[in-house]
Write a protein that holds these residues in place. Sequence first.
Motif, PDB file in Angstrom:
ATOM      1  N   LYS A  67      10.355  -1.964   2.082  1.00 61.88           N
ATOM      2  CA  LYS A  67       9.432  -1.783   3.211  1.00 61.88           C
ATOM      3  C   LYS A  67       8.133  -1.125   2.748  1.00 61.88           C
ATOM      4  O   LYS A  67       7.034  -1.528   3.155  1.00 61.88           O
ATOM      5  CB  LYS A  67      10.098  -0.929   4.292  1.00 61.88           C
ATOM      6  CG  LYS A  67      11.198  -1.644   5.064  1.00 61.88           C
ATOM      7  CD  LYS A  67      11.819  -0.713   6.108  1.00 61.88           C
ATOM      8  CE  LYS A  67      12.952  -1.400   6.854  1.00 61.88           C
ATOM      9  NZ  LYS A  67      13.615  -0.483   7.833  1.00 61.88           N
ATOM     10  N   LEU A  68       8.253  -0.090   1.912  1.00 61.48           N
ATOM     11  CA  LEU A  68       7.051   0.580   1.411  1.00 61.48           C
ATOM     12  C   LEU A  68       6.229  -0.358   0.528  1.00 61.48           C
ATOM     13  O   LEU A  68       4.991  -0.357   0.582  1.00 61.48           O
ATOM     14  CB  LEU A  68       7.446   1.829   0.615  1.00 61.48           C
ATOM     15  CG  LEU A  68       7.607   3.135   1.400  1.00 61.48           C
ATOM     16  CD1 LEU A  68       8.039   4.251   0.471  1.00 61.48           C
ATOM     17  CD2 LEU A  68       6.315   3.507   2.106  1.00 61.48           C
ATOM     18  N   PHE A  69       6.921  -1.150  -0.283  1.00 64.18           N
ATOM     19  CA  PHE A  69       6.222  -2.090  -1.164  1.00 64.18           C
ATOM     20  C   PHE A  69       5.447  -3.109  -0.327  1.00 64.18           C
ATOM     21  O   PHE A  69       4.274  -3.409  -0.605  1.00 64.18           O
ATOM     22  CB  PHE A  69       7.232  -2.785  -2.078  1.00 64.18           C
ATOM     23  CG  PHE A  69       6.610  -3.625  -3.156  1.00 64.18           C
ATOM     24  CD1 PHE A  69       6.186  -3.046  -4.338  1.00 64.18           C
ATOM     25  CD2 PHE A  69       6.447  -5.001  -2.984  1.00 64.18           C
ATOM     26  CE1 PHE A  69       5.603  -3.818  -5.337  1.00 64.18           C
ATOM     27  CE2 PHE A  69       5.871  -5.779  -3.980  1.00 64.18           C
ATOM     28  CZ  PHE A  69       5.456  -5.184  -5.166  1.00 64.18           C
ATOM     29  N   ILE A 111       1.163  -3.746   0.174  1.00 67.17           N
ATOM     30  CA  ILE A 111       0.443  -5.013   0.067  1.00 67.17           C
ATOM     31  C   ILE A 111      -0.327  -5.297   1.351  1.00 67.17           C
ATOM     32  O   ILE A 111      -1.486  -5.752   1.327  1.00 67.17           O
ATOM     33  CB  ILE A 111       1.433  -6.156  -0.255  1.00 67.17           C
ATOM     34  CG1 ILE A 111       2.071  -5.913  -1.630  1.00 67.17           C
ATOM     35  CG2 ILE A 111       0.734  -7.504  -0.218  1.00 67.17           C
ATOM     36  CD1 ILE A 111       3.148  -6.911  -1.989  1.00 67.17           C
ATOM     37  N   GLU A 112       0.290  -5.030   2.513  1.00 63.92           N
ATOM     38  CA  GLU A 112      -0.363  -5.264   3.801  1.00 63.92           C
ATOM     39  C   GLU A 112      -1.629  -4.424   3.956  1.00 63.92           C
ATOM     40  O   GLU A 112      -2.590  -4.852   4.610  1.00 63.92           O
ATOM     41  CB  GLU A 112       0.607  -4.954   4.937  1.00 63.92           C
ATOM     42  CG  GLU A 112       1.754  -5.953   5.057  1.00 63.92           C
ATOM     43  CD  GLU A 112       2.783  -5.519   6.086  1.00 63.92           C
ATOM     44  OE1 GLU A 112       2.571  -4.446   6.710  1.00 63.92           O
ATOM     45  OE2 GLU A 112       3.791  -6.222   6.271  1.00 63.92           O
ATOM     46  N   ARG A 113      -1.649  -3.235   3.346  1.00 58.45           N
ATOM     47  CA  ARG A 113      -2.820  -2.358   3.444  1.00 58.45           C
ATOM     48  C   ARG A 113      -3.882  -2.694   2.407  1.00 58.45           C
ATOM     49  O   ARG A 113      -4.877  -1.994   2.285  1.00 58.45           O
ATOM     50  CB  ARG A 113      -2.391  -0.898   3.300  1.00 58.45           C
ATOM     51  CG  ARG A 113      -1.458  -0.442   4.400  1.00 58.45           C
ATOM     52  CD  ARG A 113      -1.154   1.043   4.290  1.00 58.45           C
ATOM     53  NE  ARG A 113      -2.337   1.878   4.457  1.00 58.45           N
ATOM     54  CZ  ARG A 113      -2.324   3.202   4.497  1.00 58.45           C
ATOM     55  NH1 ARG A 113      -1.162   3.848   4.402  1.00 58.45           N
ATOM     56  NH2 ARG A 113      -3.437   3.894   4.645  1.00 58.45           N
ATOM     57  N   GLY A 114      -3.657  -3.801   1.693  1.00 53.49           N
ATOM     58  CA  GLY A 114      -4.654  -4.256   0.742  1.00 53.49           C
ATOM     59  C   GLY A 114      -4.637  -3.534  -0.589  1.00 53.49           C
ATOM     60  O   GLY A 114      -5.597  -3.626  -1.369  1.00 53.49           O
ATOM     61  N   ILE A 115      -3.563  -2.810  -0.862  1.00 55.63           N
ATOM     62  CA  ILE A 115      -3.440  -2.101  -2.148  1.00 55.63           C
ATOM     63  C   ILE A 115      -2.686  -3.001  -3.118  1.00 55.63           C
ATOM     64  O   ILE A 115      -1.536  -3.374  -2.876  1.00 55.63           O
ATOM     65  CB  ILE A 115      -2.704  -0.767  -1.966  1.00 55.63           C
ATOM     66  CG1 ILE A 115      -3.467   0.117  -0.985  1.00 55.63           C
ATOM     67  CG2 ILE A 115      -2.522  -0.058  -3.304  1.00 55.63           C
ATOM     68  CD1 ILE A 115      -2.746   1.397  -0.623  1.00 55.63           C
ATOM     69  N   ALA A 162      -1.972   3.295  -5.040  1.00 54.67           N
ATOM     70  CA  ALA A 162      -0.750   2.635  -5.508  1.00 54.67           C
ATOM     71  C   ALA A 162       0.191   3.643  -6.162  1.00 54.67           C
ATOM     72  O   ALA A 162       1.416   3.503  -6.080  1.00 54.67           O
ATOM     73  CB  ALA A 162      -1.106   1.523  -6.497  1.00 54.67           C
ATOM     74  N   LYS A 163      -0.369   4.680  -6.774  1.00 59.02           N
ATOM     75  CA  LYS A 163       0.483   5.664  -7.440  1.00 59.02           C
ATOM     76  C   LYS A 163       1.335   6.425  -6.437  1.00 59.02           C
ATOM     77  O   LYS A 163       2.523   6.681  -6.680  1.00 59.02           O
ATOM     78  CB  LYS A 163      -0.372   6.641  -8.249  1.00 59.02           C
ATOM     79  CG  LYS A 163       0.449   7.627  -9.050  1.00 59.02           C
ATOM     80  CD  LYS A 163      -0.409   8.455  -9.991  1.00 59.02           C
ATOM     81  CE  LYS A 163       0.450   9.403 -10.832  1.00 59.02           C
ATOM     82  NZ  LYS A 163      -0.364  10.199 -11.778  1.00 59.02           N
ATOM     83  N   ALA A 164       0.754   6.793  -5.304  1.00 57.34           N
ATOM     84  CA  ALA A 164       1.526   7.513  -4.286  1.00 57.34           C
ATOM     85  C   ALA A 164       2.657   6.639  -3.762  1.00 57.34           C
ATOM     86  O   ALA A 164       3.798   7.104  -3.593  1.00 57.34           O
ATOM     87  CB  ALA A 164       0.610   7.950  -3.145  1.00 57.34           C
ATOM     88  N   TYR A 165       2.354   5.362  -3.503  1.00 60.95           N
ATOM     89  CA  TYR A 165       3.404   4.447  -3.060  1.00 60.95           C
ATOM     90  C   TYR A 165       4.488   4.285  -4.125  1.00 60.95           C
ATOM     91  O   TYR A 165       5.682   4.233  -3.812  1.00 60.95           O
ATOM     92  CB  TYR A 165       2.804   3.088  -2.707  1.00 60.95           C
ATOM     93  CG  TYR A 165       2.318   2.986  -1.281  1.00 60.95           C
ATOM     94  CD1 TYR A 165       3.211   2.859  -0.224  1.00 60.95           C
ATOM     95  CD2 TYR A 165       0.957   3.024  -0.990  1.00 60.95           C
ATOM     96  CE1 TYR A 165       2.768   2.759   1.093  1.00 60.95           C
ATOM     97  CE2 TYR A 165       0.496   2.934   0.325  1.00 60.95           C
ATOM     98  CZ  TYR A 165       1.412   2.805   1.360  1.00 60.95           C
ATOM     99  OH  TYR A 165       0.969   2.728   2.664  1.00 60.95           O
TER     100      TYR A 165
END
Length: 541
Positions: A239-241, A245-249, A218-221
């Motif tokens: 889009k990144l946010f 979420i889609e990647r389960g983070i 989550a920190k990198a995002y």
Amino acid sequence: MQSAARLLAAAAFPRRLPPRRPRSGLLPRGFCSAPPGQPDPRPDPDPDPQLVGALCRVLSDFRGPRHDLRAALRGFAPRLTPAAAAAVLRRCRNLPVPSLRFFLFAAAEPGFAHLPESLLVLASSLAGARLFPLLRSLLSDLPRSALSRDLFPLLFRAYARACLPHDAVRAFSSMEGFGFPPTVTDLHSLLFTLSHNGLVERAEAFFRDSAAQFDTSAKAYTILISGWAVVTKPENARKLFDEMIERGIEPDVPAYNALIDALCRGGDVALAHEQLKDMQRSRGLVPDAVTYGPFLRSACASKDARAALRVLDRMRTRNLTPNVFTYNAVIRLLCELGEVDEAYNILNEMASHGKMPDIWSYNTLLNAHCKLKEVNKALRLISRMDKESCLPDRHSYNMILKMLVSVGRVDRAIEVWDGMEKRGFHPGAATYAVMIHGLSCKKGRAEEACSYFLRMVDEGIPPYQATCQVLRDRLLRLGLRDDLEMLTDRMRRSTSCTIQDLTSIMCSKRAAETRNLSSDHEFSGVDLDESQWREKWKMVD
């Protein structure tokens, strides 16, 4: 260091033969053998302040590419210590090339070992001046034991600020070759540096390329989302946010804060409020002071003081305190709108909440007073800075000195000047220029301008070319050629080679200065109006 020395020699003497190759064994001897982060096994006492001052003066005097700095330093070699060298490099950060020559000179001395700090300071100085060929040459010649992991974040910042993202990535990729395998912390440092210097697109590309080497977090995002906020592209941030979420983070408070900041900067404050509600209702997260910062800064950017104060009230009800940066945005807005008293209320609130005002807080208020020519209020603010241990800086002094001289309060300007040394501030060329330019345009103050110019020369501070021209023109117009010759002679006898080179400006004569003026116009026609003089020389901080 051989390559760095060659580059320096080539710049100074392009048509001469290359310098003689140094003795073997030079590199290991010139550096401390203690591992990074551990104390030097050979403790060094505090450096002699007189020795440090003398060495700094030499570096200033022999700053030109053709000046023989090595010969000037030779007499100091027996007394030079690693701590003294580090202190000199810290004080001469604004003289990168002389600092490099000094560094190489000291490293070549038998038995001398630089402290690890010295290399970091020098690298920062060279990188800040964008002298990357010299820096790369120096680092490539150093033994690995002289390097530290702390050097690489410095390189990331330098390359990013110079808009050289490929070089920043190459520095990251070269870490393992220097014995420092890159970690997630190093990755975050690179991404942050690129993102916050407007290079978020390159940062995101590298983030995706390195996905196989480092775990996604989550920190990198969050870093990348905040990067898209910097370049005002909220759609990319969203889009990144959503991808996170889609990647389960699971998004945390900093991730939401970055998204809210991107939306506010993009002008979509309503959607930012929706995200604020979502983080509380859907995620059960509690907003912090950083969450409300974008709303506050958005109101300040819109020049909406009432909206900014409403956000502050909302934060107070939740026992949240803005950071100093956010407080400063409110103070700046209130000063721009002429609400200086309300700005002081914010300043007092900062201190009561444990957020001590910084130099930007005070300089914003000081600028407001100086624009309004409020002498007493400006001086009282300087006194308050003393009491609250926030010492005035170059901008503070330049503002108040310029204001005092412009309103004719030269006596108070002199008092402020005399108090600078007590506060540990040593004026540079810009601060001297304020006094010299200001006094030059005041009738009957030319001799005082000369006295400050002499003091500047005696302290080895090269004046700006414009300062030399201003004083020369004024003295010629007033017929004070003896004073001009005295100044020129003092410059010729200066130990600073740069000051000696500036004597040509003092000796030059322009057609406008050599025209004959009748005695009837000695003061009426020669004395420019103050506004005309300032316009002519464009006095700035």
